[in-house]
Design an enzyme around this catalytic site. Sequence first.
Site, PDB file in Angstrom:
ATOM      1  N   HIS A 136      28.457  -7.539  -9.127  1.00 27.12           N
ATOM      2  CA  HIS A 136      29.323  -6.500  -8.567  1.00 27.12           C
ATOM      3  C   HIS A 136      29.368  -5.358  -9.592  1.00 27.12           C
ATOM      4  CE1 HIS A 136      33.275  -4.726  -7.492  1.00 27.12           C
ATOM      5  NE2 HIS A 136      33.167  -5.341  -6.326  1.00 27.12           N
ATOM      6  N   ASP A 213      32.407 -14.001 -14.054  1.00 22.87           N
ATOM      7  CA  ASP A 213      33.209 -13.257 -13.084  1.00 22.87           C
ATOM      8  C   ASP A 213      33.419 -14.173 -11.880  1.00 22.87           C
ATOM      9  OD1 ASP A 213      34.147 -11.740 -11.003  1.00 22.87           O
ATOM     10  OD2 ASP A 213      32.500 -10.304 -11.000  1.00 22.87           O
ATOM     11  N   GLN A 216      34.763 -14.122  -6.709  1.00 24.64           N
ATOM     12  CA  GLN A 216      34.373 -14.658  -5.402  1.00 24.64           C
ATOM     13  C   GLN A 216      34.287 -16.180  -5.401  1.00 24.64           C
ATOM     14  OE1 GLN A 216      34.186 -13.073  -2.618  1.00 24.64           O
ATOM     15  NE2 GLN A 216      34.434 -11.019  -3.475  1.00 24.64           N
ATOM     16  N   LYS A 239      42.226 -12.217  -3.941  1.00 22.29           N
ATOM     17  CA  LYS A 239      41.122 -12.886  -3.254  1.00 22.29           C
ATOM     18  C   LYS A 239      41.398 -14.382  -3.103  1.00 22.29           C
ATOM     19  CE  LYS A 239      37.541  -9.650  -4.753  1.00 22.29           C
ATOM     20  NZ  LYS A 239      37.587  -8.642  -3.701  1.00 22.29           N
ATOM     21  N   CYS A 377      29.980  -2.711  -3.227  1.00 20.11           N
ATOM     22  CA  CYS A 377      30.044  -2.460  -4.677  1.00 20.11           C
ATOM     23  C   CYS A 377      28.967  -3.231  -5.408  1.00 20.11           C
ATOM     24  CB  CYS A 377      31.422  -2.792  -5.252  1.00 20.11           C
ATOM     25  SG  CYS A 377      32.732  -1.807  -4.534  1.00 20.11           S
TER      26      CYS A 377
END
Lengths: 419, 150
Positions: A136, A213, A216, A239, A377
Amino acid sequence: MIHRPVKNAAFRSEALDVTRLRADFPILGRRINGKPLIYLDSAASAQMPMAAIERMRRYQMEEHANVHRGVHSLSEIATNAYEDARRKVRLFLGAREDREIVFVRGATEAVNLVMHGYGRAFLGAGDEIVISALEHHSNIVPWQMLCQEKGAILRVIPMNDAGELLLDEYEKLFSARTRFVALAHVSNALGTVNPIAEMIRTAHRHGAPILIDGAQAAPHLPVNVQELDCDFYAFSGHKVYGPTGVGALYGKAALLEKMQPYQGGGDMILNVSFEHTDYNEIPFKFEAGTPAIAAAIGLGAALDYVGAVGLAQIAAHEHQLLSYATELLAAIPEVRIIGTARAKAGVISFEVGDVHPHDVGTLLNDEGIAIRAGHHCAQPVMQSYGVAATARASFGLYNTLAEVDALAAGIHKVKKVFG
Amino acid sequence: MADARALYQELILDHNKKPRNFGVLADANRKAEGHNPVCGDHISLSLHIADGRIENIAFQGQSCAICKASSSLMTSIVKGKTVDEAETLIREFRDMATGKLDTRNQQHHLGRLSVFAGVSELPSRVKCAILPWHTLHAAFESVENATTEK
């Protein structure tokens, strides 16, 4: 052509009692354009359960004061609630100590914090940072900024046509100058689940610390940072069914301690004079200013909710949704699924013939179906597939197989309009 | 309530599949590029203007159906009009797409362009419809690049 739902017994979800769970999310009861809302955009932002909404409301009505400051009772109550939320995040990530959890605005701020706090302190000209082709923008741009400032060099792990990172190439990227690795756990654009346990071991074999990261991944997969042995892990509250404006960075205590502060201000100091300032202990060293207290407490409640439902059950349910969606969409002529990794979670990106994804999104919206259309993104990912944008449906614990049927039916309608 | 499908069916059946004036003019004396960075729409306009009149106009680019249909219809309608007449249409089209001009109850010169009135109910798509008109204005002003992100 009329879409017929596939009545395949293998796709009867038994992992979760979704009908019961949906009642926990008030927004799912609303209508859009006269149709029941079909929310397939949880990868952009998930909806909040009543328990988290109610917890924030109660905090604001009965417990609010500034944290870590007052001697009065309310400040103590607020501080306890805020620190209790930190403990919940620690348990959610399987971290060793509460002080290894830094509250931030979201995963983006977490990456920026590590870039400033670690990158700017310890990287110099000619040093190399490894990221991947799946990132991202929030895990690309901060490192580019660091490269520009320090003269460091960005190395990118390539991927294959399915959207899987090439681990042999990853290994080859390491050199004596590799100083840091920053890697997505799950791709937001394609859904690829990266084999991070193995990739963390590789980074450590080469002496490089690694940031994951997890924006997600956190809503879809159980995570244990001690088992993974990653140095940093970042995720966003909204999220994982919490509110916007809060997220968390996990960092190993030894690393956080040697890092420089990210922002200066109140709460991050022990003593200030005009000659000298002593910084506070971790994690407070990184939490300058009054934090998003209600949001952090709401996140804690959302994590309680996710924990009660069970991430393993959520993962199993979403796997069924994803498999079913893949089967239905692949059967529609001219639909191209983008990202076909063997291990995927949460999202399915696709194109409908040469119809622009924004047109797909607008027409599906007419049916009450919310999807994301755009570059997500992740423009480098789009470029590697030769597209400017894709349509993306993403799933949460509250989605149903019937909603996947509705998505497929909606795509047939899009095709009909474009003839 | 927005009914996107009605808008699409009216526009797309025609202008998206068979865009008019698609290409580049060899004898252009004005050009402008239009970008919508949010959705990646990109169009380029080439015009031949003589004595304050648009003698010829063509567009090219990659865009969503709304932008393409808007470009196609715009080029068909402004061809042969004076720059002043086109400027009036630019202003009226912007007002219509942003909901400031009620084409049913207020005077205007939009004619067939009023098919785009429905886009005002799709806020995220207004820019797609307006982009060719922004770009036309930029071409008149001899601005090299137009963008919806001012």
